[in-house]
Write an enzyme that holds these catalytic residues in place. Structure first.
Site, mmCIF file in Angstrom:
data_model
loop_
_atom_site.group_PDB
_atom_site.id
_atom_site.type_symbol
_atom_site.label_atom_id
_atom_site.label_comp_id
_atom_site.label_asym_id
_atom_site.label_seq_id
_atom_site.Cartn_x
_atom_site.Cartn_y
_atom_site.Cartn_z
ATOM 1 C CB SER A 1 -6.425 4.207 -3.675
ATOM 2 O OG SER A 1 -5.534 4.405 -4.758
ATOM 3 C CE LYS A 2 -3.221 -0.885 0.993
ATOM 4 N NZ LYS A 2 -2.458 -0.225 2.028
ATOM 5 N NE ARG A 3 -4.673 4.402 -8.368
ATOM 6 C CZ ARG A 3 -4.680 5.694 -8.578
ATOM 7 N NH1 ARG A 3 -3.691 6.278 -9.205
ATOM 8 N NH2 ARG A 3 -5.694 6.430 -8.164
ATOM 9 C CG HIS A 4 -2.369 8.113 -4.013
ATOM 10 N ND1 HIS A 4 -3.688 7.728 -4.071
ATOM 11 C CD2 HIS A 4 -2.173 8.965 -5.038
ATOM 12 C CE1 HIS A 4 -4.267 8.344 -5.082
ATOM 13 N NE2 HIS A 4 -3.375 9.099 -5.688
ATOM 14 N N GLY A 5 0.597 4.868 -2.090
ATOM 15 C CA GLY A 5 1.511 4.448 -1.016
ATOM 16 C C GLY A 5 0.721 4.102 0.226
#
Ligand code: GLU
Length: 478
Positions: free
Chosen positions: A251-255
């Site tokens: 997800s976005k949290r991973h970049g």
């Protein structure tokens, strides 16, 4: 003839997971001389956008995953946008209603919510009760006369074993008891995913459905629809999800998560294709060796679903950098410059193409992404004499530096050939060879531990700058 499809919903940028699904479909089709179809599943009117369709098309083309049938090029099984296929959905809906396999449901959202809440509270399985399944003709007539809103539900057969073949997960079996009658047409006249996907895959004669395993739980519903409509069942292949390095779903949290973002970060399409294929697939071993660097064409000859793993794949960005670096090194400097034209505006180059090409040649091995092409300019422009790094220099070496300074001042323009000759000459004269000669000088000129080879500083820095750096060093160490 093998026919596969990639069927994205245009509700955002092409996700890296979607790109991998597209890639697997593409490779599978190529491997078996089949057809790879692109179908836009745009029936979610609230979330589908034209920008998203454009982005999907642009990203797929950029990755080199062009389709044999679909938007822009058409084909014999179109239209390829679901919103253009409503007459087909209607036709088969009527058929299902006629055979009694589907029925109108007048339950309001409030009623359904109440039913669900009660089931949750009592710990019963959450599924539609089937309240509207057996309405009397009178009740049906009354509801319709009252213009009550209705959806259409599929009548799930009782105690039926639902079986299908999955090339990645093996033979699958479900009991229909787990499912309640599900909606196939919403009250607004739009088909649901599980319904339209079956009509389209069947009419488009799709033989293999390769998609993310988040759809595994939808498959029993789809299989029942195939059976009820008398369509032959395709073979399924549900590919595992892509996880971030921490083991949670990407997800976005991973970049970066979209193809467009990876492009912006300076990754090359061929590197992304190669990297994505290895997220779940591995090439068969050849002579005891497992090749990891493979072009689309090479992968098209080797790909098979038997070599796709069902365990989730981990998105390892370091590996993507490594692969990208390999592909970047395969491109010639002209190509790299055409992909990073902005560097010419940097004052270090001042629109001098020749100098920019020399720079790219010098640093190619140090680039992992296209963005590195710009960021490494500071290797030359940012400088400070690092006394500690250079270490003590003896008199002999200082004398050599002085002679080098004279050479620079006296010569016209510097190139690899006259600089090379100067090194040879000085090495002989002062008896300082190889690393002993190069390393301290490189540290003087770069101010850094690592970076481009020494001779490139001579051909990239201006004479004034070289003189300034040599003079500073001589002054410091003398
Ligand atoms: N439109 C669906 C999605 O994007 C397609 C799933 C499928 O391939 O059946 O998830």
């Amino acid at each position: 003839m093998i026919r596969v499809r990639f069927a994205p919903s245009p509700t955002g940028l092409l996700h890296i997971g979607g790109a991998r699904t597209a890639l697997f479909n593409y490779l599978f089709a190529k491997r078996y001389n089949g057809k790879y179809i692109l179908r836009i599943e745009d029936t979610d009117i609230e979330r589908s956008t034209k920008e998203s369709v454009d982005n999907l098309i642009r990203s797929l083309k950029w990755l080199g995953l062009s389709w044999d049938e679909g938007p822009e090029i058409g084909g014999n099984f179109g239209p390829y946008y679901q919103t253009h296929r409503f007459d087909l959905y209607k036709k088969y809906l009527d058929k299902l209603i006629d055979t009694g396999d589907a029925y109108p449901c007048f339950c309001s959202p409030e009623e359904l919510k109440k039913e669900r809440d009660e089931q949750l509270k009592s710990g019963a399985p959450v599924k539609y009760s089937g309240k509207c399944r057996n309405l009397t003709p009178e009740k049906l007539k009354e509801n319709i006369e009252k213009e009550k809103q209705f959806s259409i539900r599929f009548k799930v057969p009782e105690h039926k074993k639902i079986v299908f073949k999955d090339l990645i997960h093996g033979d699958m079996e479900f009991d229909s008891e787990i499912l309640g009658d599900f909606v196939i047409m919403r009250s607004n006249g739009y088909p649901t995913y599980n319904y339209s996907v079956v009509i389209d895959d069947a009419l488009m004669k799709i033989t293999h459905i390769i998609r993310g395993d988040d759809h595994l739980s939808n498959t029993p519903k789809q299989v029942m629809l195939y059976e009820s409509l008398g369509f032959p069942l395709p073979i399924f292949a549900h590919v595992s999800m892509i996880l971030g390095v921490d083991g949670t779903r990407l997800s976005k949290r991973h970049g970066a998560t979209s193809v467009e973002e990876f492009k912006k970060q300076g990754f090359l399409p061929e590197a992304i294709d190669n990297f994505l294929a290895l997220l779940g697939w591995s090439a068969p071993e050849k002579d005891g060796k497992q090749e990891e660097i493979l072009s689309l064409e090479e992968m098209s000859k080797l790909f098979s679903l038997e070599h796709v793993s069902k365990t989730p794949a981990m998105m390892n960005i370091d590996k993507l950098h490594w692969i990208n670096g390999i592909y970047l090194r395969k491109r010639d400097p002209e190509e790299i410059l055409s992909l990073t034209p902005n560097i010419l505006d940097h004052e270090f180059f001042n629109k001098n193409r020749e100098k920019a090409l020399r720079y790219i040649k010098a640093l190619k091995d140090h680039f992992f992404t296209l963005n590195d092409v710009e960021s490494h300019i500071t290797d030359f422009t940012e400088w400070k004499l690092e006394k500690e790094l250079v270490g003590p220099l003896n008199e002999n070496y200082i004398a050599l530096l002085k002679k080098m300074l004279i050479f620079i001042k006296k010569s016209g323009s510097l190139d690899l050939s006259n600089v090379g000759k100067a090194f040879k000459f000085l090495s002989k004269e002062f008896g300082i060879k190889g690393k002993e000669l190069y390393i301290p000088m490189r540290k003087i000129l770069s101010g850094k531990e690592e970076g481009a080879q020494l001779q490139y500083f001579f051909i990239l820095l201006s004479k004034e700058e070289l003189i300034r750096r040599f003079e500073a060093a001589i002054k410091e160490f003398e």
